[in-house]
Design a protein around this motif. Sequence first.
Motif, short mmCIF file in Angstrom:
data_model
loop_
_atom_site.label_atom_id
_atom_site.label_comp_id
_atom_site.label_asym_id
_atom_site.label_seq_id
_atom_site.Cartn_x
_atom_site.Cartn_y
_atom_site.Cartn_z
N PRO A 129 15.45 102.77 119.01
CA PRO A 129 16.32 101.62 119.44
C PRO A 129 17.34 101.88 120.43
O PRO A 129 17.77 100.95 121.18
N GLU A 130 18.08 102.86 119.89
CA GLU A 130 19.35 103.24 120.65
C GLU A 130 19.27 103.45 122.05
O GLU A 130 19.87 103.02 123.18
N SER A 188 20.76 98.25 129.16
CA SER A 188 22.09 98.12 129.92
C SER A 188 22.17 98.82 131.07
O SER A 188 22.98 98.50 131.66
N ASP A 235 16.67 102.60 123.69
CA ASP A 235 16.05 101.10 124.40
C ASP A 235 17.22 100.42 124.93
O ASP A 235 17.25 99.64 125.90
N LYS A 236 18.46 100.26 124.00
CA LYS A 236 19.81 99.66 124.29
C LYS A 236 20.02 100.30 125.76
O LYS A 236 20.58 99.52 126.40
#
Length: 502
Positions: free
Chosen positions: A70-71, A78, A73-74
Amino acid sequence: MVLSHAASDSDVSVHSTFASRYVRTSLPRFKMPENSIPKEAAYQIINDELMLDGNPRLNLASFVTTWMEPECDKLIMSSINKNYVDMDEYPVTTELQNRCVNMIAHLFNAPLGETETAVGVGTVGSSEAIMLAGLAFKRKWQNKRKAEGKPFDKPNIVTGANVQVCWEKFARYFEVELKEVKLSEGYYVMDPEKAVEMVDENTICVAAILGSTLNGEFEDVKLLNDLLVIKNKETGWDTPIHVDAASGGFIAPFFYPELEWDFRLPLVKSINVSGHKYGLVYAGIGWVVWRNKEDLPEELIFHINYLGADQPTFTLNFSKGSSQVIAQYYQLIRLGHEGYRNVMENCRENMVVLREGLEKTGRFNIVSKDEGVPLVAFSLKDSSSHTEFEISDMLRRYGWIVPAYTMPPNAQHITVLRVVIREDFSRTLAERLVIDIEKVMRELDELPSRVIHKISLGEEKSEANGDNLMVTVKKSDMEKQREVINGWKKFVSDRKKTNGIC
């Protein structure tokens, strides 16, 4: 007095999407619509149609990464609006790409000093990377031939018949003859001895595959290098090697560190690798690195001067997103050697679980090798009654996407199924897949065999001619195939009606 008004067709602010008119009209397929629709309706309708796609996690046909943390994916979201080629505006993104190139070059044992900059570039995948590497070989060969006053209009590349289609594209698009070493039953990679025999003065390079698409096997790049060194000495040529490490480039350094396939071999001049395969990044990133600056002709490089520094660029496309480059850098520093090694070990262990489970059924021959990309390629021991294509088709009922395909020329009579073991394919899924394959085999055993069905359809048909004489007319292969397909459709349809299967 209560004031009220009737809602118009365009007033959907108080309605749910499914209470609006947008779900009772067909989506445009050929022409752009005249009117706008609410964002909620556009999202819902498109999202609903996409549900009919297969589940990427269960797509065992693909080598491409389908899960990231998930990190990461962020980070991807961004930076999704950053154009990779805008180096003036996004110098840090450019720096991250250069760091990735250097890390990968060192991973492949490029002869670089501690602070020396590697020569390479990020691409949209290994297809673009191979095009760039091929162009470098072609231009360097042409320049040498021109300097020697020799013809330079008939370049060729020697590969195995197991190469990915991007090599055929390169040969056709850039007018290079593709000389393929044919495969044979039981040997599904390029034979180095036969490859070297096919080399001539017009060969711009020999392409070796580190991780065949067909069965995951690593080709013997070390033997190819040694044989080519001898031939170059005998002929005075300097035929180089390119290694297509699209699948195996992020596997061999961590799982087979002693295997010599990379820049440790003197004739290996360039290597491509897919970041979106075992580099563990979503689709859209590849890399190509060269041994040194001399192996990439200067006239192919464009120079951009930004922030007082020279930025060389060598790509086929222009605009593209920065997200995948940033995601690759995240994986390299997040996982390090330890993390990548652990991932590859897990993939291999789950591959063994699947392979042993298939072997225990007693129904399959394993075509893939122990050393190579973590995948299991297998074929039926007895395909007289049913085929691998039927197994592939029936597995989709359980959600699995497992491809069936025939081997290239000289081995095209061999049909195999292939399961690619990716990072997100757990032991539980491996065991579940074996169970579902066993179910499919039991279901196929209950169906009439292809042989019985073909006999019932008849291999030949009799027709009466004008003299009332019976003449036997041989059916074409297409007619036979149509009758078999139609017969199966009718049988399955009747079986659903009687069994209540849905």
